[in-house]
Write an enzyme that holds these catalytic residues in place. Sequence first.
Site, PDB file in Angstrom:
ATOM      1  N   GLU A   1      10.888  -0.163  -3.396  1.00  0.00           N
ATOM      2  CA  GLU A   1      11.037  -1.573  -3.762  1.00  0.00           C
ATOM      3  C   GLU A   1      11.931  -1.720  -4.996  1.00  0.00           C
ATOM      4  OE1 GLU A   1       8.125  -5.434  -4.655  1.00  0.00           O
ATOM      5  OE2 GLU A   1       7.312  -3.403  -4.726  1.00  0.00           O
TER       6      GLU A   1
ATOM      7  N   LYS B   1      10.854 -10.887   1.481  1.00  0.00           N
ATOM      8  CA  LYS B   1       9.400 -10.811   1.430  1.00  0.00           C
ATOM      9  C   LYS B   1       8.772 -12.199   1.543  1.00  0.00           C
ATOM     10  CE  LYS B   1       5.655  -8.940  -1.456  1.00  0.00           C
ATOM     11  NZ  LYS B   1       5.314  -8.291  -2.736  1.00  0.00           N
TER      12      LYS B   1
ATOM     13  N   CYS C   1       5.649  -4.104  -0.216  1.00  0.00           N
ATOM     14  CA  CYS C   1       4.485  -3.964  -1.096  1.00  0.00           C
ATOM     15  C   CYS C   1       3.224  -4.615  -0.528  1.00  0.00           C
ATOM     16  CB  CYS C   1       4.833  -4.523  -2.476  1.00  0.00           C
ATOM     17  SG  CYS C   1       3.595  -4.164  -3.755  1.00  0.00           S
TER      18      CYS C   1
END
Length: 489
Positions: free
Chosen positions: A254, A315, A367
Amino acid sequence: MIAGALQTLTLSPFYLWWLGPLSVFMILLITVNQAPEKLFRSGWLVGLGLFASGASWIYVSISEHGNTSIPLAIALMVVFIAGLALFHGLAFWFWGKLTKSSAPRRLLLFPAIWILSDWLRGWLLTGFPWLYLGTAHTDGPLGGLAPITGVHGITFWITTTAVAIYGAWWLIQSGRKVSASAVTVAALLPWFIAPALKATDWTELGKEPLSFAAMQGNIPQQIKWDPDFLRDQIVTYLGMTEPYWETDLILWPETAIPIPQDQAGPVIEHIREKLGENSTLITGIPWYGYSSQTEDYTFHNSIMAIGKGEGMYHKQKLVPFGEYVPLEGLLRGLIGFFDLPMSSFSPGPKDQSPLASSGMNITPYVCYEVAYPDFAAINARNTELLLTISNDGWFGDSIGPLQHLQIARMRALETGRYMLRGTNNGVTAIIDHKGQITERIPQFQRAVLTGEFYTATGNTPYMQTGSWPVLTLALILIVFVRERVIPAN
């Protein structure tokens, strides 16, 4: 509180899955005959024990990385834990409202109430889909249910088992030993059937393995967004990748490229030039540009495929306070924790296309997203591989990153697909379609993980239905077992 805390021990890194039914049985011993007005307190204490033991790792990000004094960090952690515990408190209060003082009704409705509370906690206000009892069975006997019912279905049966044991004990005291035996056998049957189901292949793996390399840079969180160290971070990852440019799939974690894509053109072009003809590199990178969704220029926390692959994913499930600040106008600037670097992301749009690499479709999760069971299952439909990137440096050497890894393993088990996991400081791993780790590298080390993976085709039953069958069953139980339907005696 002790019963709640025992549930943390069922999960990584302890793996004492058998404490799950024991914990629920202990809760039932205390609450089945408790006055309805006391159930809120009992439920809240269960939640307090669970989250104080299982989610206190939030303190690391608040104190060490949030520029917050120790007393204030402790206070914020306590508020966070006490707030999460309200889900259990309210669930038990609702349980009492539905059942009044009827022990049989309470037993019949307990699994339904628990599951709906879990689901609500994973949905309301972005959600906190963490510490589900069913997650423990990546290594437990009920893991074979995961491709059929998902993690909520496993949790449902754990609670049902505890209810059945309590009910059998009550039946024996009433002299109804035959009924007690029948209840016990029915409760234990899935515990013997599920291990056989785990051997069932719900998806079909590709015949040829593909090569994989993941770079774990172990970049200190303190310098992650420091402009003086941005170039050094990129050079670190380029240097680690140097021997692996011909690998089929290369993964950086990330925000491994800590500058927005509109400023990272030279870096991206250099990667394209270095990659082998059939190689793809996937990396986390912030994205900045005009968004039709927000009708303004905005940042996204994104993941990008370069080389033989293509695609950009933004995301969707953002972490409160870490990636966006709720009530920003009131909280921003109040304390350091509300001004963390890169805490102004916008969520990406729904129905984004998967990433592509050499003809295969890849479902990416950034994540926290991997913690959402239904979100993960729906997005995995008709793709061949799962991939997740993370930066668990926010949580230091706590148990949080190890719980996160186990959650990723459950998603692989539910979908019958390999999960490739790349992180900044661990745990970087290859997880097979049965939720088992085939390769991993230690935490807190700068290292490269290499190994092989297989693509998979076909959808598991859970991918097709999600958690709706379990949730519907819970609602049906509430409708037909509530106080006005079954008499008190």
